[in-house]
Design an enzyme around this catalytic site. Structure first.
Site, PDB file in Angstrom:
ATOM      1  N   GLY A 102       0.810  -1.223   0.000  1.00 44.05           N
ATOM      2  CA  GLY A 102       0.000   0.000   0.000  1.00 44.05           C
ATOM      3  C   GLY A 102       0.838   1.266   0.000  1.00 44.05           C
ATOM      4  O   GLY A 102       1.975   1.272  -0.510  1.00 44.05           O
ATOM      5  N   ASP A 127      -7.171  -1.011   2.784  1.00 48.81           N
ATOM      6  CA  ASP A 127      -7.724   0.317   3.081  1.00 48.81           C
ATOM      7  C   ASP A 127      -8.320   1.017   1.851  1.00 48.81           C
ATOM      8  O   ASP A 127      -9.120   1.942   1.984  1.00 48.81           O
ATOM      9  CB  ASP A 127      -6.635   1.225   3.679  1.00 48.81           C
ATOM     10  CG  ASP A 127      -6.084   0.663   4.973  1.00 48.81           C
ATOM     11  OD1 ASP A 127      -6.758  -0.170   5.599  1.00 48.81           O
ATOM     12  OD2 ASP A 127      -4.962   1.051   5.353  1.00 48.81           O
TER      13      ASP A 127
HETATM   14  O1  F6P Z   1      -3.082  -0.649   6.245  1.00 49.11           O
HETATM   15  C1  F6P Z   1      -3.772  -1.793   6.609  1.00 49.11           C
HETATM   16  C2  F6P Z   1      -4.143  -1.744   8.072  1.00 49.11           C
HETATM   17  O2  F6P Z   1      -4.834  -2.933   8.386  1.00 49.11           O
HETATM   18  C3  F6P Z   1      -4.964  -0.529   8.510  1.00 49.11           C
HETATM   19  O3  F6P Z   1      -6.316  -0.641   8.188  1.00 49.11           O
HETATM   20  C4  F6P Z   1      -4.676  -0.503   9.992  1.00 49.11           C
HETATM   21  O4  F6P Z   1      -4.805   0.818  10.485  1.00 49.11           O
HETATM   22  C5  F6P Z   1      -3.242  -0.960  10.060  1.00 49.11           C
HETATM   23  O5  F6P Z   1      -2.977  -1.676   8.874  1.00 49.11           O
HETATM   24  C6  F6P Z   1      -2.919  -1.832  11.238  1.00 49.11           C
HETATM   25  O6  F6P Z   1      -1.559  -2.040  11.240  1.00 49.11           O
HETATM   26  P1  F6P Z   1      -0.835  -3.204  12.037  1.00 49.11           P
HETATM   27  O7  F6P Z   1      -1.185  -4.495  11.367  1.00 49.11           O
HETATM   28  O8  F6P Z   1       0.610  -2.873  11.933  1.00 49.11           O
HETATM   29  O9  F6P Z   1      -1.377  -3.173  13.436  1.00 49.11           O
END
Ligand code: F6P
Length: 323
Positions: A102, A127
């Site tokens: 992303g 997202d």
């Molecule tokens: O970018 C994808 C995502 O799942 C977001 O929706 C969320 O804010 C973030 O990653 C969570 O990140 P991590 O997996 O590092 O907790």
């Protein structure tokens, strides 16, 4: 060009494996050697990469997550980390890199490209906040998971005449929340793009109760100003007049796990194959995404500097439909 690399980076997304498979098999079919880089940019800096053959990517198209592993790498954001990554690529004779991920991952790809290293991005994040692709790998599956949860919550909510706050992922983007709210028939949705007054939401729920609704579903984007925790606190102070009893469910990483659906398997395959075509034709410094149904390229500098806007007419529609 003889040897290319492929990595997955940032938050994983259902469908990443389909993209890896397509890059490996299409690359081999075009006479390239394909190296898998493990643990995203963190693994790249550590030189963790090895050649992948057709069989290494067998039986993965239906699997969630990423066989290469993923990571968020603060080190890669430093000049030292970037230089080390380039050194590792040169040491292994990897002449171009396909980056599946992303926003953060494509900014990393752009950093490599600015150093003159050939990269091609593949648009992948649940997202759907990446400029250059109308929809990204993982969105459809994540949305379906959120919907399944909403449908289930609705039945128990109706039995008890309750309101549920359902928090969905999406970082600073309200796409997942808004689409889940519309497709799930929610009573309200809170997204980062629009400042909603919690008192207005309370008023709307009270009205819904008075109109005789058996339940109320409020979808809250994790990045909304009034997130689920704040909103629940606010609702508690209005409990006496609200009508509905309240429960909170945070879907969290459940949305990122599990098998990709048909749409994501096909999208990831098309984008992975499209990335290899770009490598072969020497079109570097671009993101491979889907625009108007076609696989299309967008320069990484444009991707990195442009915000993808949410269609807010759909927000208005969600309000009209919540009657
Ligand atoms: O970018 C994808 C995502 O799942 C977001 O929706 C969320 O804010 C973030 O990653 C969570 O990140 P991590 O997996 O590092 O907790």
């Amino acid at each position: 060009m003889k040897r290319i690399g492929v990595l997955t980076s940032g938050g994983d997304a259902p469908g990443m494996n389909g993209a890896i498979r397509a890059v490996v098999r299409c690359g081999l079919a075009r006479g390239l050697e394909v190296y898998g880089v493990y643990r995203g940019y963190a693994g790249l800096i550590a030189g963790e990469m090895s050649p992948l053959g057709d069989r290494d990517v067998g039986g993965i198209i239906h699997r969630g997550g990423t066989i290469l592993g993923s990571a968020r790498s603060p080190e890669f954001e430093t000049e030292k980390g970037l230089e080390e990554a380039l050194r590792q690529l040169n040491r292994k004779g990897v002449e171009a890199l396909v980056v599946i991920g992303g926003n953060g991952s494509q900014s990393g790809a752009y950093a490599l490209w600015r150093k003159g290293y050939p990269v091609v991005g593949v648009a992948s994040t649940i997202d759907n906040d990446l400029y250059g692709s109308d929809i990204t790998i993982g969105v459809d599956t994540a949305l379906n998971i959120a919907l399944e949860a909403i449908d289930r919550l609705k039945t128990t909510a109706s039995s008890h005449q309750r309101a549920f706050l359902v928090e969905v992922m999406g970082r600073k983007c309200g796409y997942l929340a808004l689409m889940a709210a519309i497709a799930g028939g929610a009573e309200a949705v809170l997204i980062p793009e629009i400042d909603a007054d919690p008192d207005t939401v309370v008023g709307e729920l009270r009205d819904a109760y008075v109109r005789g609704k058996a339940h109320a579903l409020i979808v809250v984007a994790e990045g909304a100003e009034s997130n689920a925790v704040k909103l629940a606190q606010h609702f508690k102070t209005h409990r006496a007049t609200l009508g509905f009893d309240l429960r909170v469910t945070t879907l969290g990483h459940v949305q990122r796990g599990g098998a990709p659906g048909a749409f994501d398997r096909l999208l990831s395959t098309r984008l992975g194959a499209g990335a290899v075509e770009r490598v072969v034709s020497g079109e570097f410094g671009v993101l491979t995404g889907l625009r108007k149904g076609e696989v299309a390229s967008t320069p990484l500098d444009v991707v990195a500097s442009t915000k993808k806007e949410l269609d807010l007419t759909l927000y208005e529609l969600s309000r009209v439909l919540a009657r």
